[in-house]
Design a protein around this motif. Structure first.
Motif, PDB file in Angstrom:
ATOM      1  N   LEU A   1      -5.901  -3.573  -1.887  1.00 46.11           N
ATOM      2  CA  LEU A   1      -6.821  -2.478  -1.559  1.00 46.11           C
ATOM      3  C   LEU A   1      -8.239  -2.765  -2.043  1.00 46.11           C
ATOM      4  O   LEU A   1      -9.208  -2.551  -1.314  1.00 46.11           O
TER       5      LEU A   1
ATOM      6  N   TRP B   1      -0.484  -3.968  -4.422  1.00 41.73           N
ATOM      7  CA  TRP B   1      -1.219  -2.929  -3.690  1.00 41.73           C
ATOM      8  C   TRP B   1      -2.657  -2.844  -4.181  1.00 41.73           C
ATOM      9  O   TRP B   1      -3.590  -2.804  -3.383  1.00 41.73           O
ATOM     10  N   VAL B   2      -2.809  -2.796  -5.487  1.00 44.22           N
ATOM     11  CA  VAL B   2      -4.141  -2.618  -6.066  1.00 44.22           C
ATOM     12  C   VAL B   2      -5.059  -3.776  -5.690  1.00 44.22           C
ATOM     13  O   VAL B   2      -6.189  -3.564  -5.245  1.00 44.22           O
TER      14      VAL B   2
ATOM     15  N   HIS C   1      -2.363   9.772   0.087  1.00 44.03           N
ATOM     16  CA  HIS C   1      -3.348   9.928  -0.986  1.00 44.03           C
ATOM     17  C   HIS C   1      -4.235   8.704  -1.138  1.00 44.03           C
ATOM     18  O   HIS C   1      -5.428   8.829  -1.420  1.00 44.03           O
ATOM     19  N   LEU C   2      -3.674   7.527  -0.982  1.00 36.72           N
ATOM     20  CA  LEU C   2      -4.457   6.293  -1.167  1.00 36.72           C
ATOM     21  C   LEU C   2      -5.349   5.948   0.011  1.00 36.72           C
ATOM     22  O   LEU C   2      -6.455   5.468  -0.170  1.00 36.72           O
TER      23      LEU C   2
END
Length: 145
Positions: free
Chosen positions: A95, A91-92, A139-140
């Protein structure tokens, strides 16, 4: 068509597509890697963005070369028009890479296909995030997309 699914344990996404889809995505991502902003006051920031985009581009290239994942026949999104190849990306990493690409797009000429491909990535990323964790996704997404 490019599509994404969350990984089994939720550590990231699986990016899937046919050879042609992934090749085209790799080509588009390559347009926005290594672009200098001229007299940037933060040259280190540009270098870090390029490293994120480079690693993302590498994973896409390995996917279309068949070195990562392959959808079994009759799998989730298997199409008769060709094998579906894929890769796993955290994910990190995804993104930050997407954010870096969008930042660099401001300094390069873009066309409708470039924009459409990035919007497609955003759509599938959002869909994968919400299918895994709707609360965390809310939130992300406000931070990155």
């Amino acid at each position: 068509m490019i599509y994404m699914l969350p990984t089994e344990r939720g550590m990231g996404i699986e990016l899937w597509g046919t050879y042609g889809d992934l090749y085209q995505l790799h080509d588009i991502v390559g347009k926005f890697w290594g672009k200098e902003e001229g007299n940037s006051p933060q040259p280190k920031a540009s270098e870090n963005r390029d490293k994120a985009i480079s690693a993302f581009s590498y994973e896409i290239r390995k996917a279309f070369q068949g070195s990562r994942l392959e959808q079994p026949e009759g799998g989730h999104f298997y199409y008769s028009d060709g094998r579906h190849l894929g890769t796993r990306i955290s994910w990190v990493h995804f993104l930050f890479s997407l954010t870096a690409i969008k930042f660099n797009m401001r300094y390069s000429p873009t066309n409708k296909q470039d924009i459409a491909q990035i919007l497609l990535l955003e759509y599938w990323l959002e869909k994968a995030m919400f299918s895994y964790d709707a609360v965390g996704a809310k939130h992300l997404l406000c931070l990155f997309l």
